[in-house]
Design an enzyme around this catalytic site. Structure first.
Site, mmCIF file in Angstrom:
data_model
loop_
_atom_site.group_PDB
_atom_site.id
_atom_site.type_symbol
_atom_site.label_atom_id
_atom_site.label_comp_id
_atom_site.label_asym_id
_atom_site.label_seq_id
_atom_site.Cartn_x
_atom_site.Cartn_y
_atom_site.Cartn_z
ATOM 1 N N GLU A 113 0.844 -1.206 0.000
ATOM 2 C CA GLU A 113 0.000 0.000 0.000
ATOM 3 C C GLU A 113 0.872 1.245 0.000
ATOM 4 O OE1 GLU A 113 -2.513 -0.057 3.452
ATOM 5 O OE2 GLU A 113 -3.147 -2.116 3.066
ATOM 6 N N LYS A 115 2.105 4.693 1.635
ATOM 7 C CA LYS A 115 2.160 5.236 2.999
ATOM 8 C C LYS A 115 1.808 6.721 2.889
ATOM 9 C CE LYS A 115 4.926 5.107 7.214
ATOM 10 N NZ LYS A 115 4.521 6.392 7.717
ATOM 11 N N ASP A 117 1.076 10.479 3.677
ATOM 12 C CA ASP A 117 1.763 11.371 4.617
ATOM 13 C C ASP A 117 0.769 12.419 5.133
ATOM 14 O OD1 ASP A 117 3.743 12.458 6.075
ATOM 15 O OD2 ASP A 117 4.794 13.403 4.403
ATOM 16 N N TYR A 224 -7.491 2.642 5.413
ATOM 17 C CA TYR A 224 -6.678 1.453 5.122
ATOM 18 C C TYR A 224 -6.752 0.330 6.157
ATOM 19 C CZ TYR A 224 -3.618 4.495 7.890
ATOM 20 O OH TYR A 224 -3.112 5.335 8.833
ATOM 21 N N LYS A 315 10.527 3.520 3.677
ATOM 22 C CA LYS A 315 10.388 4.976 3.502
ATOM 23 C C LYS A 315 11.272 5.455 2.350
ATOM 24 C CE LYS A 315 9.849 7.313 7.404
ATOM 25 N NZ LYS A 315 8.975 8.348 7.960
ATOM 26 N N CYS A 409 14.841 47.640 3.147
ATOM 27 C CA CYS A 409 13.944 47.092 2.136
ATOM 28 C C CYS A 409 14.615 47.204 0.757
ATOM 29 C CB CYS A 409 12.624 47.856 2.145
ATOM 30 S SG CYS A 409 11.517 47.323 0.830
ATOM 31 N N CYS A 412 12.455 49.946 -1.286
ATOM 32 C CA CYS A 412 12.238 51.354 -0.947
ATOM 33 C C CYS A 412 13.251 51.852 0.084
ATOM 34 C CB CYS A 412 10.820 51.575 -0.431
ATOM 35 S SG CYS A 412 10.542 50.873 1.193
ATOM 36 N N CYS A 427 8.894 45.240 5.942
ATOM 37 C CA CYS A 427 9.123 46.644 5.628
ATOM 38 C C CYS A 427 7.909 47.429 6.115
ATOM 39 C CB CYS A 427 9.299 46.794 4.112
ATOM 40 S SG CYS A 427 9.169 48.519 3.587
ATOM 41 N N CYS A 433 5.977 51.872 -0.405
ATOM 42 C CA CYS A 433 6.892 50.827 -0.900
ATOM 43 C C CYS A 433 6.216 50.182 -2.120
ATOM 44 C CB CYS A 433 7.135 49.814 0.209
ATOM 45 S SG CYS A 433 8.140 48.419 -0.285
HETATM 46 S S1 IVH Z 1 -1.234 0.673 8.844
HETATM 47 C C1 IVH Z 1 -0.634 -1.208 12.932
HETATM 48 N N1 IVH Z 1 -1.244 1.638 6.427
HETATM 49 O O1 IVH Z 1 1.831 5.416 9.134
HETATM 50 C C2 IVH Z 1 -0.448 -0.596 11.612
HETATM 51 N N2 IVH Z 1 -0.481 3.040 8.178
HETATM 52 O O2 IVH Z 1 4.030 4.696 11.040
HETATM 53 C C3 IVH Z 1 -1.242 0.611 11.480
HETATM 54 N N3 IVH Z 1 0.147 5.279 7.459
HETATM 55 O O3 IVH Z 1 0.208 5.884 12.195
HETATM 56 C C4 IVH Z 1 -0.902 1.429 10.361
HETATM 57 N N4 IVH Z 1 -0.304 5.008 5.328
HETATM 58 O O4 IVH Z 1 -0.687 7.128 10.215
HETATM 59 C C5 IVH Z 1 -0.967 1.873 7.714
HETATM 60 N N5 IVH Z 1 -1.341 2.373 4.209
HETATM 61 C C6 IVH Z 1 -1.072 2.610 5.506
HETATM 62 C C7 IVH Z 1 -0.575 3.844 5.952
HETATM 63 C C8 IVH Z 1 -0.292 4.021 7.300
HETATM 64 C C9 IVH Z 1 0.121 5.862 6.254
HETATM 65 C C10 IVH Z 1 0.618 5.955 8.698
HETATM 66 C C11 IVH Z 1 -0.337 5.827 9.848
HETATM 67 C C12 IVH Z 1 0.463 5.248 10.979
HETATM 68 C C13 IVH Z 1 1.863 5.464 10.540
HETATM 69 C C14 IVH Z 1 2.723 4.367 11.095
#
Ligand code: IVH
Length: 669
Positions: A113, A115, A117, A224, A315, A409, A412, A427, A433
């Site tokens: 999946e 991740k 942000d 998710y 990551k 500035c 001006c 400024c 200005c």
């Molecule tokens: S699963 C027990 N799936 O990442 C596992 N987390 O570092 C629960 N996050 O607090 C998390 N995308 O805020 C999961 N596809 C994804 C995610 C995800 C982002 C974040 C989530 C979590 C943090 C963990």
């Protein structure tokens, strides 16, 4: 109030507020309403501004920052919100997968999946209705932000289909890049501190106490993980897809936001695919999450103290390149705020050529210990604008000159000011200005302000350079002949502009107030002030205390409003606007015409020049009737952006004329 009385009242208010806080948070048995609580808190804030010698450190006002008046309720998670083990190294993902394989004899399916942000959220549905939304907090308890989450359009308040009675779904709330840029542009325009990245802006937004503002920000989500539905499916992937059938927004298989795989090779392929493609996503991700799919196998693998063994995160490293600092430009904004921007030797980064990087403020330059011609490391993280994250000091020449932030500035030559507690220099010469003057005019004519047709940045610059205008009021002195002397100004455009200026005299007070460009007075604040004070005279005479007493107006905004009206130049400008005929008082919806008499009209979607409420009051003031749903009795639909496809279809099926906002206004005129 006498000093002694003030001290007594402050002490009394502190005791009272502490008692009510205890009743609210500890006893869960409040004896006064939230509204009454806020009133007392505001009174205390006001007195502390007037008598700062009694602004005690232990005052309840110190507990809540900025304009926030009340904390959110704290709620215990039924299922702890764990974090994920994570790594930047592919070989550690290989090790993780090897460990998993050894712990069970059966074949293993994985789910890959994105991740996301953003901000983690747990949302509870009871009998298909959204009942609670809680932040992650410390993992065992979080904050109840249900009212704010309910404003997010992609989170259903009511489910469809065959959903379980009670369950929790978890996911991430984020702000798409486009919305993030819009908000930061608006904040820059108001002279407010910018959000560093979309994640911060999402988390800041979710902590706002005014859900109406949250609703306007455009937050979005992907969900998710489903909790509390034992046995419904045997695996996580199938469970999430099923939740999609109940109307919840889950990652799309088609777009490869989620994929079920069987081997480490496929896991790596997913990682590599998104490492390359992540720049094309409309929202920020910071890695890939890999989960064991089967619930029974997840149980078998179990948990460490902080995170599940059955999942891990890879990551992405922020892409970093080395470039050379050529020079620094200092940009002056409409409110006089100075923003340093680095000019770099052009370099490829994240698929684009980068020539400039943001430096934010003087502290940032100092922290990096920047010297001219330095070899600098540039990164593009979650942010759109690349930033300088470090200096390769090994490459620095002995003779290199340290960067010293400017004192005057660049436009001006006025001595710059930096207020205590603020990061930005500015400024103070707001009356002569040049970029501040043109910036203020640009703000004045903007879509959400006076919305003057036929006038853009370039024309304003031309008019300014040709000495036709020095401030916004001068716009109304422009004549047809003046305009025709400008390069590229044809008769038709000149007429358009003059017509636009004339029409702007009908723009309602709240937008005129926003157009004045008072520091920190954005669209929403302007509306609140206009509604409360009703006309400019009352607002102009309001004391700091009276301003602070207005709902959602904090000390910082109140002070900015006072400063604005204490400046005689601003009063002179307002007097000129009054003579021109701009609106300086709230118009109660009086009947303007009967052009829409007997007509039923549906307003739907997001609009540009007017808010939905403004369009509705236009309908009423012209004799029409606002209705909420489309039927064969509907005469017109005024459609904005993002109008629901079902509504659109219905209007088309029933042959009801669909008007854009422009067409509607033209029809009235
Ligand atoms: S699963 C027990 N799936 O990442 C596992 N987390 O570092 C629960 N996050 O607090 C998390 N995308 O805020 C999961 N596809 C994804 C995610 C995800 C982002 C974040 C989530 C979590 C943090 C963990």
């Amino acid at each position: 109030m006498e000093e002694n009385d003030a001290k007594k009242r402050i002490e009394q208010l502190i005791d009272l507020l502490n008692q009510y806080n205890h009743e609210y948070y500890i006893d869960s048995n409040p004896s006064i309403s939230d509204y009454e609580f806020d009133l007392l808190l505001k009174e205390l804030e006001g007195l502390e501004v007037q008598f700062p010698q009694y602004a005690f450190e232990y005052s309840p006002t110190k507990r809540v920052g900025g304009d926030i008046t009340k904390k959110f309720e704290v709620i215990q998670h039924i299922y702890p919100m764990l974090s994920l083990s994570n790594t930047y190294s592919e070989s550690e993902i290989v090790d993780w997968e090897n460990r998993i394989k050894k712990m069970t004899l059966e074949p293993i399916e994985y789910v890959c999946e994105l991740k996301y942000d953003g901000v983690a959220i747990g949302i509870r549905y009871d009998n298909g209705v959204l009942t609670q939304a809680v932040t992650r907090g410390d993992g065992t308890q979080g904050e109840n932000i249900t009212a704010n989450v309910k404003t997010i359009k992609t989170i259903p308040l009511k489910l469809k289909g065959n959903f379980p009675n009670t369950f929790e779904i978890r996911g991430e709330i984020f702000l798409p890049f486009k919305k993030f840029e819009e908000i930061n542009k608006e904040r820059e325009d108001l002279g407010e501190q910018l959000f560093a990245n979309p994640r911060n802006s999402a988390s800041g937004t979710l902590k706002l106490h005014d859900s109406k503002v949250v609703a306007q920000r455009g937050l979005d989500t992907y969900l998710y993980g489903v909790y509390g539905v034992d046995g419904l499916t045997s695996g996580h992937f199938e469970m999430v897809q099923l939740a999609g059938q109940w109307g919840l927004k889950v990652p799309s298989v088609k777009e490869r936001y989620i994929q079920k795989v069987n081997s480490i090779e496929e896991i790596m392929d997913f990682i590599h695919y998104w490492d390359k493609k992540r720049d094309e996503l409309p929202f920020a991700i910071d890695g890939i999450v890999i989960k064991v799919n089967n619930y029974a196998q997840q149980e078998e693998l179990g948990y460490t103290a902080k995170s599940p063994r059955w999942a891990t995160a890879y990551k992405f490293k922020a892409e970093r390149v080395e470039s050379n600092l050529l020079s620094i430009d200092y940009q002056v904004g409409r409110t006089g705020v100075i923003t340093p921007v680095a000019n770099l030797s052009p370099i490829q980064l994240g698929g684009t050529t980068v020539k400039r990087a943001s430096l934010h403020n003087a502290d940032q330059i100092e922290k990096l210990d920047l010297h001219y011609n330095d070899a600098v490391f540039v990164e593009k993280g979650g942010e759109i604008i690349p930033k300088i994250v470090g200096v390769n000091t090994e490459k620095r020449a002995n003779s290199a000159q340290k960067v010293v932030f400017i004192h005057q500035c660049p436009e001006c030559a006025t001595e710059l000011v930096r207020n205590e507690g603020e990061a930005q220099h500015f400024c103070p010469n707001d009356s002569s200005c040049p970029p501040q003057m043109t910036g203020k005019i640009e703000h004045f004519i903007g879509r959400k302000a006076m919305n003057i047709d036929g006038l853009g940045t370039e024309t304003i610059q031309l008019l300014f350079d040709n000495n036709f205008i020095k401030n916004s009021a001068d716009l109304y002195d422009l004549t047809f002949d003046n305009l025709l002397t400008l390069d590229r100004m044809a008769e038709k455009s000149a007429n358009n502009l003059l017509k636009g200026l004339n029409e702007s005299k009908n723009v309602p007070f709240e937008r005129v107030l926003f157009a004045l460009g008072i520091r920190y007075v954005g669209e929403t604040v302007a509306k609140k002030l206009a509604k409360h004070f009703k006309n400019i005279e009352a607002l102009q005479q309001a004391t700091l205390l009276e301003l602070i007493m207005v709902d959602e107006i904090g000390e910082r905004i109140a002070q900015a409003v006072r400063d604005y009206f204490d400046n005689p130049k601003h009063i002179a400008l307002i007097n000129r606007f009054k003579e021109i005929g701009l609106q300086f008082e709230i118009k109660e919806t009086a009947t303007v015409s009967n052009k829409l008499e007997g007509k039923s009209i549906v307003v739907s979607g997001v609009f540009h020049a007017f808010s939905r409420d403004e369009l509705k009051s236009l309908i009423e003031s012209n004799g029409g009737k606002n209705v909420s749903s489309i039927s064969n009795k509907t005469d017109y639909v005024v459609a904005g952006d993002n109008m629901g496809p079902a509504k659109l279809q219905k209007a088309t099926d029933l042959n009801i004329p669909i008007l854009s906002e422009d067409e509607f206004v033209r029809m009235l005129n």
